[in-house]
Design a protein around this motif. Structure first.
Motif, short mmCIF file in Angstrom:
data_model
loop_
_atom_site.label_atom_id
_atom_site.label_comp_id
_atom_site.label_asym_id
_atom_site.label_seq_id
_atom_site.Cartn_x
_atom_site.Cartn_y
_atom_site.Cartn_z
N TRP A 1 0.84 -1.20 0.00
CA TRP A 1 0.00 0.00 0.00
C TRP A 1 0.88 1.25 0.00
O TRP A 1 0.59 2.21 -0.70
CB TRP A 1 -0.93 -0.03 1.20
N MET A 2 1.96 1.22 0.79
CA MET A 2 2.86 2.37 0.85
C MET A 2 3.62 2.57 -0.46
O MET A 2 4.00 3.68 -0.80
CB MET A 2 3.86 2.21 2.00
N ALA A 3 3.85 1.47 -1.21
CA ALA A 3 4.59 1.57 -2.46
C ALA A 3 3.79 2.26 -3.55
O ALA A 3 4.35 2.79 -4.50
CB ALA A 3 5.02 0.18 -2.92
N GLY A 4 2.47 2.25 -3.44
CA GLY A 4 1.64 2.93 -4.43
C GLY A 4 1.33 2.03 -5.62
O GLY A 4 1.68 0.86 -5.66
N SER A 5 0.64 2.63 -6.60
CA SER A 5 0.20 1.84 -7.75
C SER A 5 0.91 2.24 -9.04
O SER A 5 0.46 1.91 -10.12
CB SER A 5 -1.31 1.98 -7.92
N THR A 6 2.00 2.96 -8.92
CA THR A 6 2.77 3.30 -10.11
C THR A 6 3.95 2.34 -10.23
O THR A 6 4.43 1.80 -9.24
CB THR A 6 3.30 4.75 -10.03
N VAL A 7 4.38 2.13 -11.46
CA VAL A 7 5.49 1.21 -11.71
C VAL A 7 6.81 1.95 -11.52
O VAL A 7 7.14 2.85 -12.29
CB VAL A 7 5.40 0.62 -13.13
#
Length: 180
Positions: A83-89
């Motif tokens: 969740w902290m890493a986000g949804s972008t590559v």
């Protein structure tokens, strides 16, 4: 020598000799206190060893369940990190995602080694092993879900366009009258 009196032994002034060299059986003359059973002290060694083995089996079963529930803590931690890493590559999100995929796979490969110390004829390890496998499969599903969220799984028809044959032309149009 009187019983309970101090005695100088080897030149030490306050050494006490507790050995009873008297021939009278004075301990048998005193009645046992209420609730005391002399037979309870003389239990079989087999009873004590059986109780010890039962206690060890209970301990092994308890520890096996603790080991089986350990991936649940990892599951929550990995979910929070994703969740902290986000949804972008980007590098961090890909690293976290592949870590989330690798940990359950390596844990599933070593199920036998994980539960080897708790193997006993009296301990049933089927339940803990199934829970361990289920929680690791849940972690694997979490990693696959994150791959899908990042768009790295080929789930749409547009991901497979390069392998499709070119579409057949239904209609052909040609030149007409030139307009001047």
């Amino acid at each position: 020598m009187e019983k309970g009196k101090g005695l100088m032994v080897d030149g030490r002034r306050w050494a006490v000799d507790f050995t009873d060299n008297s021939s009278s059986n004075s301990t048998r003359d005193i009645p046992d206190p209420p609730g005391f059973n002399r037979a309870s002290q003389d239990q079989d060694d087999s009873t004590l060893s059986r109780q010890k083995k039962d206690a060890e089996s209970n301990w092994k079963a308890q520890k096996a369940w603790e080991v089986a529930q350990a991936p649940l803590k990892n599951l929550f931690m990995m979910g929070f990190m994703m969740w902290m890493a986000g949804s972008t590559v980007h590098l961090f999100s890909i690293g976290i995602t592949f870590s989330a995929l690798w940990q359950p796979i390596s844990a599933l490969q070593g199920v036998g080694k994980v539960f080897e110390p708790y193997k006993d004829s009296k301990v049933d390890l089927l339940g803990p092993k199934l829970l361990f496998i289920a929680l690791n499969l849940g972690g694997l599903a979490l990693g696959v879900w994150k791959l899908n969220t990042l768009g790295l799984l080929p789930t749409h028809i547009s991901d497979w366009v390069s392998s499709l044959p070119p579409a057949q032309e239904v209609e052909f149009s040609g030149g007409g009258f030139p307009l001047r």
